[in-house]
Write an enzyme that holds these catalytic residues in place. Structure first.
Site, PDB file in Angstrom:
ATOM      1  N   TYR A 184      21.883  65.323 -15.704  1.00  0.00           N
ATOM      2  CA  TYR A 184      20.504  64.623 -15.607  1.00  0.00           C
ATOM      3  C   TYR A 184      19.347  65.596 -16.061  1.00  0.00           C
ATOM      4  O   TYR A 184      18.350  65.094 -16.366  1.00  0.00           O
ATOM      5  CB  TYR A 184      20.183  64.163 -14.073  1.00  0.00           C
ATOM      6  CG  TYR A 184      20.949  62.812 -13.800  1.00  0.00           C
ATOM      7  CD1 TYR A 184      20.268  61.419 -14.524  1.00  0.00           C
ATOM      8  CD2 TYR A 184      22.249  62.529 -13.171  1.00  0.00           C
ATOM      9  CE1 TYR A 184      21.075  60.461 -14.123  1.00  0.00           C
ATOM     10  CE2 TYR A 184      22.978  61.383 -13.037  1.00  0.00           C
ATOM     11  CZ  TYR A 184      22.167  60.248 -13.816  1.00  0.00           C
ATOM     12  OH  TYR A 184      22.874  58.880 -13.568  1.00  0.00           O
TER      13      TYR A 184
ATOM     14  N   HIS B 168      25.117  63.443  -1.989  1.00  0.00           N
ATOM     15  CA  HIS B 168      26.914  63.394  -2.327  1.00  0.00           C
ATOM     16  C   HIS B 168      28.014  63.451  -1.596  1.00  0.00           C
ATOM     17  O   HIS B 168      28.913  64.416  -1.491  1.00  0.00           O
ATOM     18  CB  HIS B 168      27.242  64.441  -3.734  1.00  0.00           C
ATOM     19  CG  HIS B 168      26.237  64.016  -4.772  1.00  0.00           C
ATOM     20  ND1 HIS B 168      26.755  64.314  -6.053  1.00  0.00           N
ATOM     21  CD2 HIS B 168      25.180  63.362  -4.890  1.00  0.00           C
ATOM     22  CE1 HIS B 168      25.864  63.788  -7.147  1.00  0.00           C
ATOM     23  NE2 HIS B 168      24.838  63.447  -6.399  1.00  0.00           N
TER      24      HIS B 168
ATOM     25  N   TYR C 265      40.999  64.555 -12.031  1.00  0.00           N
ATOM     26  CA  TYR C 265      40.011  63.646 -12.742  1.00  0.00           C
ATOM     27  C   TYR C 265      38.872  64.498 -13.328  1.00  0.00           C
ATOM     28  O   TYR C 265      37.946  63.652 -13.844  1.00  0.00           O
ATOM     29  CB  TYR C 265      39.774  62.708 -11.745  1.00  0.00           C
ATOM     30  CG  TYR C 265      40.979  61.665 -11.790  1.00  0.00           C
ATOM     31  CD1 TYR C 265      41.104  60.374 -12.755  1.00  0.00           C
ATOM     32  CD2 TYR C 265      41.974  61.767 -10.616  1.00  0.00           C
ATOM     33  CE1 TYR C 265      42.412  60.008 -12.555  1.00  0.00           C
ATOM     34  CE2 TYR C 265      43.045  61.164 -10.735  1.00  0.00           C
ATOM     35  CZ  TYR C 265      43.316  60.176 -11.528  1.00  0.00           C
ATOM     36  OH  TYR C 265      44.653  59.459 -11.643  1.00  0.00           O
TER      37      TYR C 265
END
Lengths: 388, 388
Positions: free
Chosen positions: A280, A165, A269
């Site tokens: 997941y 990431h 956000y």
């Protein structure tokens, strides 16, 4: 060689207005709750052909004013593609941390490249204590073989143990300011830092073309790092300046939660406090909520996800009836995703070319030609044209 | 050669924080009516020595990150001064219109010079129909002998028949935006254009580091040229970014009306409608008023005038008790003018070195050293130091 000649014929077309065209989305206000699963658009008949093959996990693509292209390969190479073919790797790039999702990532050409020959790129950088996303700049030598006076413009903090990431894209706004997107390194503890204004995990970062802090950045003089533009993001691998000159980003969310955003300065956000979808491992994300006061809704989200790479608005040329539509590369299921906007809402969605594999970046040329970067060990660049 | 060795020893000192230091003037609000004839400050004992002599009407000076300097000569030459001495003229500069007040004017080094090698300059440019102020950019070759990829960034409109009142200075704000000051070409009919928002006579112009229009310029989307920052100016040959990161300008006014301003976006600074002083033929200026609703007052004005060149804030180093003071070059009577600010007002003024001649530009180095550019056919650079 025939293939490369074809490339050049393609790229010699006018590149002006390459970045953005289309109807006004200035007043686009995300719906509440966010939009998803927009109606299917009328299908476009397209065909895709290889323009360049044999690139090793290409990640980012940028077009020079003369029509040549720079393409990054994640293992750490940057190549120039032009009438003379595909170059040897450009010398002078920094060492990259090419483990897992790391390596050489995005590449961007500064708007004044014809004068300054300035190229920016993002990469995974090995530092004391771990690995980070960094952005660097260099001056491409006149002969295109070397990157000169290379310097880091941005180095993410703090170092992470996880080569995961990293984000990232670089885009230049009409005022010349650069937006750099990051990620949050994935682990359950690190993702919390997307909410921490003393780190640059899960942030949009904004710097001047000189790499300095713009005085109008939202946290200048406030608590929080001066370079932060917006926060609470997960893993942004797509960013583009829209028809109105504003930033749009797209991020890999959890299962059922990929997000398209139009980040405004100083806004939150939501990751990892609120999100659409679930982790997941099927556990719920953060608060288990998708909306919360003081946190922003995305423009749109995907469930199931598309695993978004780069994106670009189309200009309606080249025989495509796509003026103002957003083209997004998908890594999984793969191919291209097209969104159409009408009156400030997402009016429809189309999935194209699902069988071509993992699309890490999208480029729209001035003549409407669409180039897709196929991220595979034997990847390359595909050109999309209207079929028939 | 001894002289040049001395120069180098000087310039090898740290240059960080070279531009601005000093107490906060953020809330500086011009008085109404404007201040003038502030009390005399305690005199500073200083001495000035030639560092470089034999420059032909030098006009602008800029310091590179490595301590070397670029100096423009009005006839059209740009030279590099460093440990190796004074260079031959740098090749690749455009032709300049070196009549009357025209020629090669200011020179500025972009804040990211160490990466981009970008130099900007202003000059009088001959165009169809007359002469204008222009700003251009080029990349200084690695060996310092050539300017490469030269392009105009700004060309004043419309062409003038008068090679007079060209301005001009270039300064870069902390956000990387460049301010370029102009003049109004002096004639009675042309000076009216300082009020005309469809021309760039008598304006501060603001462009991005790429030479584009910043989207937040005040006349974007309004009547008026997109590049205009402020208007109603006469002939600005001095500009500097102040301690708070804001623009200050100084302009040649009429007799008794030289003005120091802090131009705000979209504001009208009054020329030739209002002004202190009178025309040099003793007729009154415009309306005959010095103040009018909707037009800005200067921070300070001079009567009698000082005929101001460039200016810079001092950093209080190098044995000078001048932290935050503004040093202004005077062409007539000549020498240096120092203004001190206290609590948002001009608290005092000092005149120094009146006998050294026409000071066209002032540079303050990181160590507090003051350099003065002496504008004469056999001019050069003088260094100012505390005496004794």
């Amino acid at each position: 060689m025939r293939r490369l000649v074809m490339i050049w014929a393609l790229l010699a077309t006018p590149l002006a207005a390459q970045v953005e065209q289309g109807p006004p989305n200035a007043e686009f206000e995300p719906a509440f709750p966010a939009q998803t699963r927009a109606p299917a658009l009328k299908e476009t008949a397209v065909q895709a052909d290889w323009l360049v093959r044999g690139l090793s996990n290409p990640w980012g693509i940028a077009v020079l004013p003369d029509g040549r292209m720079l393409v990054s390969e994640r293992p750490g190479r940057l190549r120039l593609i032009g009438p003379e073919g595909v170059s040897e790797p450009i010398n002078g790039l920094p060492e990259v941390d090419a483990r897992r999702q790391g390596g050489l990532l995005d590449v961007a050409v500064r708007p004044d490249f014809d004068r300054t020959r300035q190229v920016w790129w993002t990469y995974a950088k090995r530092v004391d204590g771990g690995t980070v996303t960094a952005a660097a700049t260099g001056r491409l030598s006149e002969d295109g073989t070397r990157m000169q006076d290379v310097q880091d413009i941005f180095v993410q903090e703090p170092p992470s143990p996880n080569p995961m990431h990293y984000g990232s894209r670089i885009v230049f706004g009409p005022d010349g300011m650069a937006f750099i997107t990051t990620g949050e390194h994935f682990s359950r503890s690190e993702r919390q830092l997307a909410q921490d204004l003393d780190t640059t995990y899960g942030k949009v970062v904004r710097v001047t073309p000189m790499g300095d802090v713009p005085p109008d950045n939202p946290f200048v003089g406030e608590d929080g790092l001066d370079t932060i533009w917006s926060y609470g993001h997960r893993n942004m691998q797509g960013a583009v300046i829209g028809p109105q000159g504003r930033l749009w980003t797209i991020e890999h969310g959890p299962a059922g939660g990929d997000e398209l955003n139009r980040p405004l300065p100083g806004r939150n956000y939501g990751w990892p406090v609120i999100s659409y979808g679930v982790n997941y491992n099927r556990s719920s994300v953060g608060s288990g909520e998708a909306v919360r006061e003081g946190m922003e809704q995305p423009v749109y989200y995907w469930d199931p996800v598309i695993a978004p790479g780069g994106m670009m608005f189309h200009n309606g040329r080249g025989g495509f009836d796509w003026n103002g539509d957003l083209l997004i590369g998908s890594l999984n299921p793969g191919g291209l995703v097209r969104l159409r906007f009408t009156e400030g809402r997402v009016a429809g969605e189309e999935r194209l070319l699902r069988d071509i594999g993992r699309v890490r970046d999208v480029e729209v040329l001035g003549d409407g030609t669409v180039l897709l970067l196929i991220d595979a060990p034997d990847g390359g660049i595909m050109r999309v044209r209207p079929a028939g």
